[in-house]
Design an enzyme around this catalytic site. Structure first.
Site, PDB file in Angstrom:
ATOM      1  CG  ASP A 178      -2.114  -0.624   1.039  1.00 54.00           C
ATOM      2  OD1 ASP A 178      -2.246  -1.155   0.117  1.00 54.00           O
ATOM      3  OD2 ASP A 178      -2.515  -1.255   2.555  1.00 54.00           O
ATOM      4  CG  ASP A 181      -6.395  -4.115   1.929  1.00 52.15           C
ATOM      5  OD1 ASP A 181      -6.810  -4.115   0.813  1.00 52.15           O
ATOM      6  OD2 ASP A 181      -6.502  -3.007   2.319  1.00 52.15           O
ATOM      7  CG  ASP A 186      -4.317   0.137   5.903  1.00 57.64           C
ATOM      8  OD1 ASP A 186      -5.560  -0.098   4.716  1.00 57.64           O
ATOM      9  OD2 ASP A 186      -4.565   1.125   5.286  1.00 57.64           O
TER      10      ASP A 186
END
Length: 1011
Positions: free
Chosen positions: A440, A747, A743
């Site tokens: 990310d 996901d 997070d």
């Protein structure tokens, strides 16, 4: 009888009747005036009545629920039943949820008082939010496990027979030595193995406790704060958002669009809507799938269904990792070879014994037909069986799985200090094979410390202009769009203190900007408006919206906030800096696009605000959906989130190690490209064609196109969780070992699909953490690179130990086999071989398994999933050392008496001593598989040096002081010097052999252990 005692004279009379009960009983009843709850009181009365045959309360008035005097008409048992039975009538009898909140002496807005007295009073009355776990495995259970080893059992039988016959023949004083020695040696092996496994089990239990210590957001004294899940008490007001785990049983008091996943409790996959009217019940252990809310805690710990369930589940730390499975196969293969050799030795020794070709210590023939006593025959056969079984013990490298356990436990402990908490053991070793990391952006590559640095009204930058220069109507709309359309909050402490902002980093940045720069007053805003409907933000829509009503004129307004290009696409008009409404035509839209791209190219996250007024008729006919078109653009803000220090170097380290780093972000393509270049994922002179794609573009490729282009992609912008999952699947199909960071709740599928799922400890939701294998505690990409280094270290340490152990296996097998075939005797006795086994298996594993990661580990390419455990380099090293040991020890076996001019007993001691010292010096060689300098960094591994020192001291004791036990003779200084000299030659041999080149193709492809 289930009648309930009211808090009146009846209760007081009941208490007065207890005078005859012991001091402890009186003390407990005295506490009833403060906070004693029903179940304790009732169970105590029950116990007292049984033990004293005394009934303090007449049967017709006996109580099930005794209310804590300080908490009105609520008892622990009734609160427990409230959520468990989803009983809507009980809250109504107390005046609804508000009445229950009042009875629990809490406040829906401000929470509990939370001073130490209040907390302890609630814990005394309603319990604590913990539950007893199933007891961990005891040390004795590990001893029993070690005793289940068939070879150990056979040795114990042999030791018992040897002890019995020895004592019968030579008397208790002298006859116990042979059998007793084997008993002591076996006891040592079992003890060390059990202690080692017991310690690792305790280590895993500690890590499990850490992983269960979730941080929860509660409101106390009007202030939002993070506390441990174990500190939650009944009456606490808890804040929930998407991805959170419900930490205790409770009742919904405020929130919007709350969807709960109760699959962990009910097994039902459909999400359950929780609201104030029909279903206000929240069950601990369930997950928030959508929306946000506040709820008041009604039951904690063992009074919740989750607590009852978890207390009956034991944590299983015996997970077998892929590497352990491969090593078990290797152990099995080597064990079969050892078994065959031991069987041949047994056969040869038995033939030689019964044909009269063996002699005892006095030189007499051991078997002399019918003249030999039955006891002597049995004693001789038992000795031969013990020798053969001991060969099996040494041949089977049972230390290999132990080495993996030790390495993983040590690595887990050290990784914790390096900000990585391992949830799944196999991830440690799999990370060493990772070829691609999909990361990310926000909070992982960047610092997650956001600040609004740009503000545009229409096309005009407001720069340093004061909010007073903006039309009051626009300012009011901004207050509504920022202050109501948020999951964050503003807490105003005592006068003079700084304001406290809570929520996600983006929410905090926008709230801080609105309060500090636009002079927004949250309390006044909430008093003058009413929130009617909320559509919570999620990573699919990348926007959130609200419907609110103004108290003054009862007008209704829809506000949207989210990714700039998505909000602008919903708008047909915009406000300019003077407050005029203007049409967004194609030219204006293009200008806005360029404005957004310009901010994004400066690494800013662009957030837009839009508004429209709706009538009650429009809302009532809108099927509960907010208006999403023909909106008016309020303005745009640019939020700066600087890159983390050290990220650029961490990315370079990964790329240098042959690991591709791909950035997957929800930000727009220009922001993504700017950050990726700043972090080193994209090179300034790199061909961008195919390196940067948007999620929708990747999604719309055909499967063939995706497979063709996925390797070249470095950045995926405006991606959804589904795009991330799709990329992981493509990479895995192409043979990559994929690590993914995540997070959010959405996901979870990608984290589960990846070979290694890495969740974020600070920003990560509980759903993401539970789906991951490793939690990065500081949300930093540099910690991901550290995990990669540790993963390679685990694999490297295992290889070092395999090389060391196989050298011993080969040498011991060949020496005993050749000696048995040629002379009918084994130079290394059962006790001596068990001592070697102890050095090799446990102490060797401990020494080599605790080597720390080195820089050289990141100079190699990733280890493939199917590459053999024993590389060509390892074969070269171990064959050279094993050949040297075999040549030297066979020379001593057949010529040692003449060379040193000693008797056979001293010769056997020389062989034993030289063999052990060879292993001690070869342990240094095993530290470095390829590097010639095996002493580099040795001063840092004090455990290694300590184990070497202990081994040498114990060897001296074995040879010089345990003559009867170890069947040895004392050696003089010259003989010790010769043993050390022969053993130390393994260093120059290890140095020289590393100059021999080895081919890439494995020597023995059949030894490939595949996962």
């Amino acid at each position: 009888m289930s009648a309930i005692l009211d808090l009146n004279l009846g209760c007081m009379d009941s208490i007065m009747q207890l005078k005859s009960i012991t001091n402890l009983s009186r003390k407990r009843w005295h506490l009833a005036f403060a906070a004693i709850y029903s179940s304790r009181a009732f169970s105590h009365l029950k116990r007292s009545s049984k033990s004293r045959r005394y009934d303090p309360v007449p049967k017709e008035n006996s109580a099930v629920d005794i209310f804590p005097l300080s908490f009105g008409n609520v008892s622990q048992s009734s609160l427990k039943r409230l959520v468990k039975d989803k009983d809507l009538e009980h809250p109504e009898s107390l005046g609804g949820v508000e009445g229950l909140v009042s009875a629990l002496e809490t406040d829906m807005e401000n929470g509990i008082h939370a001073d130490s007295d209040d907390i302890s009073r609630r814990q005394e009355a309603f319990g604590v939010n913990t539950y007893p776990r199933m007891p961990a495995k005891s040390f004795f259970s590990f001893v029993v496990e070690a005793l289940k080893d068939p070879t150990i059992l056979i040795l114990l039988v042999c030791a018992a027979l040897s002890l019995g016959f020895g004592m019968k023949e030579d008397g208790p004083k002298e006859g116990w030595y042979d059998g007793g020695s084997i008993f002591v040696a076996v006891f040592l092996v079992i003890s060390v193995s059990a202690i080692s496994n017991f310690r690792q089990s305790r280590q895993f239990d500690k890590l499990s406790k850490v992983s269960n210590n979730i941080q929860v957001e509660v409101v106390r004294k009007g202030r939002r704060q993070q506390i441990s899940v174990f500190d939650i008490v009944v009456g606490d007001v808890v804040c929930l958002k998407i991805g959170d785990q419900v930490p205790a049983d409770g009742l919904f008091v405020e929130g919007h669009s709350l969807q709960i996943d109760e699959a962990s409790m009910t097994g039902e996959s459909d999400h359950v809507e929780v609201n104030l009217d029909k279903n206000p019940f929240l069950i601990s252990g369930t997950k928030v799938a959508d929306g946000y809310a506040k709820f008041v805690v009604t039951s904690v710990g063992m009074n919740t269904t989750w607590g009852e369930m978890m207390s009956s589940i034991s944590q299983d730390s015996s997970e077998e990792t892929p590497l352990q499975a491969r090593l078990n196969k290797l152990t099995s293969s080597i064990g079969k070879i050892g078994l065959a050799v031991a069987f041949l030795v047994l056969l040869v020794l038995l033939i030689r014994f019964f044909t009269g070709n063996t002699k005892d210590d006095d030189g007499k023939t051991e078997f002399n037909g019918s003249k030999t006593k039955a006891d002597d025959v049995i004693n001789g056969v038992v000795g031969i069986i013990a020798a053969a079984v001991t060969i099996v013990v040494v041949a089977i490298p049972e230390g290999l799985p132990l080495a993996v356990t030790l390495t993983l436990a040590y690595s887990m402990k050290r990784m914790m200090a390096d900000q990585a908490m391992v949830r799944k053991l196999s991830a440690c070793e799999t990370m060493g094979s990772a070829t691609t990391i999909c990361t990310d952006k926000t909070g992982t590559l960047t610092m997650n410390q956001m600040k609004v640095t740009k503000f545009f009204l229409g096309h005009d930058s407001m720069g340093d202009r004061s909010f007073t220069s903006i039309a009051s109507g626009i300012i009011e709309l901004f207050y509504q769009g920022v202050g109501l359309n948020t999951t964050g909050s503003v807490y105003k402490p005592n006068a003079g203190s700084e304001l406290e902002f809570s929520g996600s980093p983006t929410e905090k940045a926008i709230l801080s900007w609105a309060v500090m720069e636009l002079n927004m007053d949250m309390e006044e805003l909430k008093r003058s408006t009413k929130l009617i409907h909320v559509e919570a933000f999620n990573s699919e829509k990348k926007r959130s919206g609200i419907l609110m009503k103004k108290s003054g004129d009862n007008t209704m307004h829809v506000h949207w906030k989210g990714a700039a290009e998505m909000i602008i696409a919903m708008c047909t008009h915009y406000y300019d800096s003077l407050g005029n409404i203007k049409v967004i035509d194609d030219t204006q839209r293009e200008k806005f696009d360029l404005l957004v791209q310009g901010m994004a190219a400066s690494s800013l996250r662009c957030i837009a605000f839009a508004h429209t007024q709706v009538s009650e008729h429009e809302w009532s006919h809108g099927n509960g959906k907010l208006k999403e078109n023909s909106l008016t653009l309020l303005g745009l803000v640019g939020i700066k989130d600087p890159c983390r220090p050290g990220v650029w170097k961490a990315v370079q380290d990964c790329q240098h190690a042959g690991v591709h780093v791909k950035m997957i972000t929800g930000d727009n393509v220009f922001t993504a490209k700017a950050i990726a270049t700043e972090c080193g994922i994209l090179k300034i002179d790199q061909d961008m064609d195919g390196a940067v794609v948007e999620g929708v573009e990747f999604r719309n490729y055909t499967q063939e196109e995706r497979m063709e282009k996925v390797d070249k992609i470095c950045v995926m912008a405006r991606s959804s969780p589904f795009d991330k999952l799709l990329m992981v699947q493509c990479l895995k199909q192409k043979g990559h070992v994929v690590a993914v960071t995540g997070d959010g709740t959405n996901d979870a599928p990608a984290l589960k699909e990846a070979d290694i799922g890495l969740s974020m400890g600070i920003q990560g939701t509980e759903v993401a953490k539970e789906s991951s294998d490793i939690v990065i505690l500081d949300d930093n990409f540099a910690s991901v690179a550290t995990v990669l280094r540790w993963g390679r270290c685990v694999y490297n340490n295992i290889q070092k130990f395999i090389q060391f152990q196989l050298t011993v296996n080969v040498a011991a097998l060949v020496i005993n086999f050749v000696a048995a075939i040629s002379s009918g005797e084994v130079p290394l006795t059962a006790v001596q071989l068990l001592w070697v086994n102890l050095i090799m298996d446990t102490l060797g594993a401990l020494a080599l398994a605790t080597e720390q990661p080195t820089k050289e580990l990141m100079d190699k390419r990733p280890v493939g999933r199917t590459e053999p455990l024993i590389s060509n380099i390892m074969w070269r090293n171990l064959i050279a050392q094993a050949l040297y040991q075999i040549v030297v020890l066979l020379t001593l076996q057949f010529g040692g008496e003449k060379i040193f001019n000693v008797n056979e007993k001293v010769k056997d001691t020389l062989i034993f001593n030289t063999f052990v010292l060879c292993q001690v010096f070869n342990e240094f060689n095993a530290r470095k598989l390829e590097k010639k300098n095996v002493f580099e960094g040795i001063h840092k591994n004090k455990l290694f040096l300590g184990i070497i020192g202990i081994t040498i001291v114990l060897q001296v004791v074995m040879v010089e002081f345990l003559k009867k036990f170890a069947d040895t003779e004392r050696l003089n200084w010259g003989q010790w010097g010769a043993c050390i000299g022969i053993a130390i030659l393994s260093w120059p041999i290890g140095f020289l052999v590393k100059y021999i080149p080895v081919p890439e193709k494995p020597f023995f492809s059949f030894l490939k252990g595949r996962t």
